[in-house]
Design a protein around this motif. Sequence first.
Motif, PDB file in Angstrom:
ATOM      1  N   GLU A   1       1.129  -1.253   0.071  1.00 54.80           N
ATOM      2  CA  GLU A   1       0.190  -0.212   0.420  1.00 54.80           C
ATOM      3  C   GLU A   1       0.803   1.368   0.058  1.00 54.80           C
ATOM      4  O   GLU A   1      -0.149   2.148  -0.292  1.00 54.80           O
ATOM      5  N   GLU A   2       2.129   1.067   0.257  1.00 51.97           N
ATOM      6  CA  GLU A   2       3.079   2.120   0.385  1.00 51.97           C
ATOM      7  C   GLU A   2       3.779   2.520  -0.774  1.00 51.97           C
ATOM      8  O   GLU A   2       3.965   3.883  -0.823  1.00 51.97           O
ATOM      9  N   VAL A   3       3.993   1.501  -2.076  1.00 53.59           N
ATOM     10  CA  VAL A   3       4.985   1.950  -2.990  1.00 53.59           C
ATOM     11  C   VAL A   3       3.993   1.202  -4.083  1.00 53.59           C
ATOM     12  O   VAL A   3       4.735   1.645  -5.356  1.00 53.59           O
ATOM     13  N   LEU A   4       2.646   0.706  -4.167  1.00 49.02           N
ATOM     14  CA  LEU A   4       2.397   0.581  -5.817  1.00 49.02           C
ATOM     15  C   LEU A   4       2.365   2.734  -6.388  1.00 49.02           C
ATOM     16  O   LEU A   4       2.333   3.217  -5.618  1.00 49.02           O
ATOM     17  N   GLY A   5       2.570   2.308  -8.119  1.00 52.87           N
ATOM     18  CA  GLY A   5       2.933   3.786  -8.286  1.00 52.87           C
ATOM     19  C   GLY A   5       3.905   3.934  -8.473  1.00 52.87           C
ATOM     20  O   GLY A   5       3.770   5.479  -8.863  1.00 52.87           O
ATOM     21  N   THR A   6       4.959   3.846  -7.580  1.00 51.44           N
ATOM     22  CA  THR A   6       6.325   4.149  -7.121  1.00 51.44           C
ATOM     23  C   THR A   6       7.110   3.848  -8.767  1.00 51.44           C
ATOM     24  O   THR A   6       6.770   2.872  -9.154  1.00 51.44           O
ATOM     25  N   GLU A   7       7.446   5.098  -9.263  1.00 49.98           N
ATOM     26  CA  GLU A   7       8.252   4.618 -10.316  1.00 49.98           C
ATOM     27  C   GLU A   7       9.312   6.064 -10.324  1.00 49.98           C
ATOM     28  O   GLU A   7       9.839   6.621  -9.607  1.00 49.98           O
ATOM     29  N   ILE A   8      10.654   5.695 -10.724  1.00 51.56           N
ATOM     30  CA  ILE A   8      11.942   6.166 -11.408  1.00 51.56           C
ATOM     31  C   ILE A   8      11.594   7.935 -12.021  1.00 51.56           C
ATOM     32  O   ILE A   8      10.881   7.392 -13.097  1.00 51.56           O
ATOM     33  N   VAL A   9      11.894   9.073 -11.866  1.00 47.72           N
ATOM     34  CA  VAL A   9      11.779  10.400 -12.306  1.00 47.72           C
ATOM     35  C   VAL A   9      13.601  10.399 -12.417  1.00 47.72           C
ATOM     36  O   VAL A   9      13.734  10.942 -11.964  1.00 47.72           O
ATOM     37  N   LEU A  10      13.653  10.470 -13.602  1.00 51.42           N
ATOM     38  CA  LEU A  10      14.890  11.958 -14.018  1.00 51.42           C
ATOM     39  C   LEU A  10      14.847  12.246 -14.296  1.00 51.42           C
ATOM     40  O   LEU A  10      13.998  12.991 -14.500  1.00 51.42           O
ATOM     41  N   PRO A  11      16.232  13.193 -14.158  1.00 51.97           N
ATOM     42  CA  PRO A  11      15.758  14.993 -14.373  1.00 51.97           C
ATOM     43  C   PRO A  11      15.727  15.621 -15.647  1.00 51.97           C
ATOM     44  O   PRO A  11      16.206  15.461 -16.612  1.00 51.97           O
ATOM     45  N   ASP A  12      14.680  16.844 -15.322  1.00 48.62           N
ATOM     46  CA  ASP A  12      14.495  17.513 -16.910  1.00 48.62           C
ATOM     47  C   ASP A  12      16.150  18.122 -17.180  1.00 48.62           C
ATOM     48  O   ASP A  12      15.854  17.694 -18.308  1.00 48.62           O
ATOM     49  N   ALA A  13      16.718  18.725 -16.010  1.00 50.47           N
ATOM     50  CA  ALA A  13      17.534  19.596 -16.108  1.00 50.47           C
ATOM     51  C   ALA A  13      18.993  18.817 -15.416  1.00 50.47           C
ATOM     52  O   ALA A  13      18.473  18.687 -14.524  1.00 50.47           O
ATOM     53  N   THR A  14      20.029  19.218 -15.590  1.00 49.18           N
ATOM     54  CA  THR A  14      20.608  19.132 -14.501  1.00 49.18           C
ATOM     55  C   THR A  14      22.002  20.051 -14.479  1.00 49.18           C
ATOM     56  O   THR A  14      22.409  20.560 -15.076  1.00 49.18           O
ATOM     57  N   VAL A  15      22.615  20.327 -13.093  1.00 48.28           N
ATOM     58  CA  VAL A  15      23.478  20.839 -12.887  1.00 48.28           C
ATOM     59  C   VAL A  15      25.037  20.736 -12.632  1.00 48.28           C
ATOM     60  O   VAL A  15      24.889  19.978 -12.205  1.00 48.28           O
ATOM     61  N   GLN A  16      25.646  21.376 -14.035  1.00 57.92           N
ATOM     62  CA  GLN A  16      26.933  20.780 -14.113  1.00 57.92           C
ATOM     63  C   GLN A  16      28.106  21.451 -12.260  1.00 57.92           C
ATOM     64  O   GLN A  16      28.977  20.707 -12.354  1.00 57.92           O
ATOM     65  N   ASP A  17      27.647  22.745 -12.437  1.00 57.94           N
ATOM     66  CA  ASP A  17      27.792  23.840 -11.531  1.00 57.94           C
ATOM     67  C   ASP A  17      27.710  24.233 -10.443  1.00 57.94           C
ATOM     68  O   ASP A  17      27.333  23.716  -9.347  1.00 57.94           O
ATOM     69  N   SER A  18      27.386  25.447 -10.588  1.00 51.23           N
ATOM     70  CA  SER A  18      25.688  26.110  -9.922  1.00 51.23           C
ATOM     71  C   SER A  18      25.077  26.755 -11.536  1.00 51.23           C
ATOM     72  O   SER A  18      24.699  26.549 -12.525  1.00 51.23           O
ATOM     73  N   LEU A  19      23.679  27.048 -10.552  1.00 51.41           N
ATOM     74  CA  LEU A  19      22.396  27.380 -11.228  1.00 51.41           C
ATOM     75  C   LEU A  19      21.597  28.030  -9.935  1.00 51.41           C
ATOM     76  O   LEU A  19      21.396  27.645  -8.915  1.00 51.41           O
ATOM     77  N   ARG A  20      21.494  29.598 -10.468  1.00 53.73           N
ATOM     78  CA  ARG A  20      20.513  30.813  -9.792  1.00 53.73           C
ATOM     79  C   ARG A  20      18.913  29.783 -10.212  1.00 53.73           C
ATOM     80  O   ARG A  20      18.248  30.174 -11.232  1.00 53.73           O
ATOM     81  N   ILE A  21      17.667  29.779  -9.473  1.00 50.76           N
ATOM     82  CA  ILE A  21      16.645  29.396  -9.513  1.00 50.76           C
ATOM     83  C   ILE A  21      15.753  30.484  -8.842  1.00 50.76           C
ATOM     84  O   ILE A  21      15.941  30.813  -7.875  1.00 50.76           O
TER      85      ILE A  21
END
Length: 352
Positions: free
Chosen positions: A187-207
Amino acid sequence: MFHLILTACLAGPSAPCVPILLPQGDAASGPACMQGAARISKDWLDRHSELVAAGTECVPTENLPALDLQQVAPGVFAFFGRPVQLEDSTDGRIANLGVVIGQDSVAVIDTGVSRMQGQQFYTAIRRLTPKPVSHVILTHMHPDHVLGTSVFQEAGAQVLGHHALPLALQMRAGGYLENIARLLPPEEVLGTEIVLPDATVQDSLRIDLGGRSLLLRAEQTAHTDNDLTAFDDTTGTLFSGDLIFRELTPIIDGSLTGWMDWIAAPPQPEPRVIVPGHGDVAREWRQATSPQADFLKALADVTRSQIDAGAPLSEAVGIIVNNLNYMNKNWNSFPASVARDATAAYKELEWE
């Protein structure tokens, strides 16, 4: 606000069912929520063929279960997990999770161990604010931090991580999902999946969240090779992920020496509030990191002594664990964790 809840079940008699919150159905009223229920539910089930529908309904936010979020600074909230290892937990909710609310939108830092925890995290945020969740920041690869992400991605958030995170997750995805299915109730884990990032940080990033920004830093190899920190300029709050452990025994999945170096060089400006990956919030760098620094140094020293003495790995690990046993009272889940650390430390330091 009303939320679309799909009851989804494994096929078969007496199979478990779970409520799946589908954020695309969020609406100001129940009827508005139900208008798109059939289409949204079908789209989700088409991607999760192991589950079948057992009904839909629209439920107001206040009637849904939600995580307990605590304010740690103005506009900054955290869920504090129980600081033990997954194997010592009944629900897997061991990691600290974060929320930063700007004038325009919300950022989430880590998402929990399952879709169910992610849903309850999402509901807790909706109790705080109707502002959209624009960003999900994943601090590293470990399953207790990343497996609730799908809820927020479905809500429209951009998922961000260290540049090494996609490969790390891809390599471990099957094992992570198998392990939580073994350790936690269905009941805790049904529907759980791995999601990969849409974008990655090489050094730093300000949002930008509107009126406040977060600085994301891709850190050197330390706890893992994909550690990412998030710093709120407005309040001086640092979300360190598992670069800082408090109460729970630190785990090395990256580099012992790199981790010691990272602790020895506090980020600038020094944070005024530190939310670790596990354990209580701290208000000063030394308070947050000294116990961990002492543990890592002791681990390095006793491991080097065994290597210098010519002890093979098979013998050295037990000796290292025994020599560090005096620290047992200071850390949760210590015996198994320190044995794992001794193995990692030996394999790294024998090449010095």
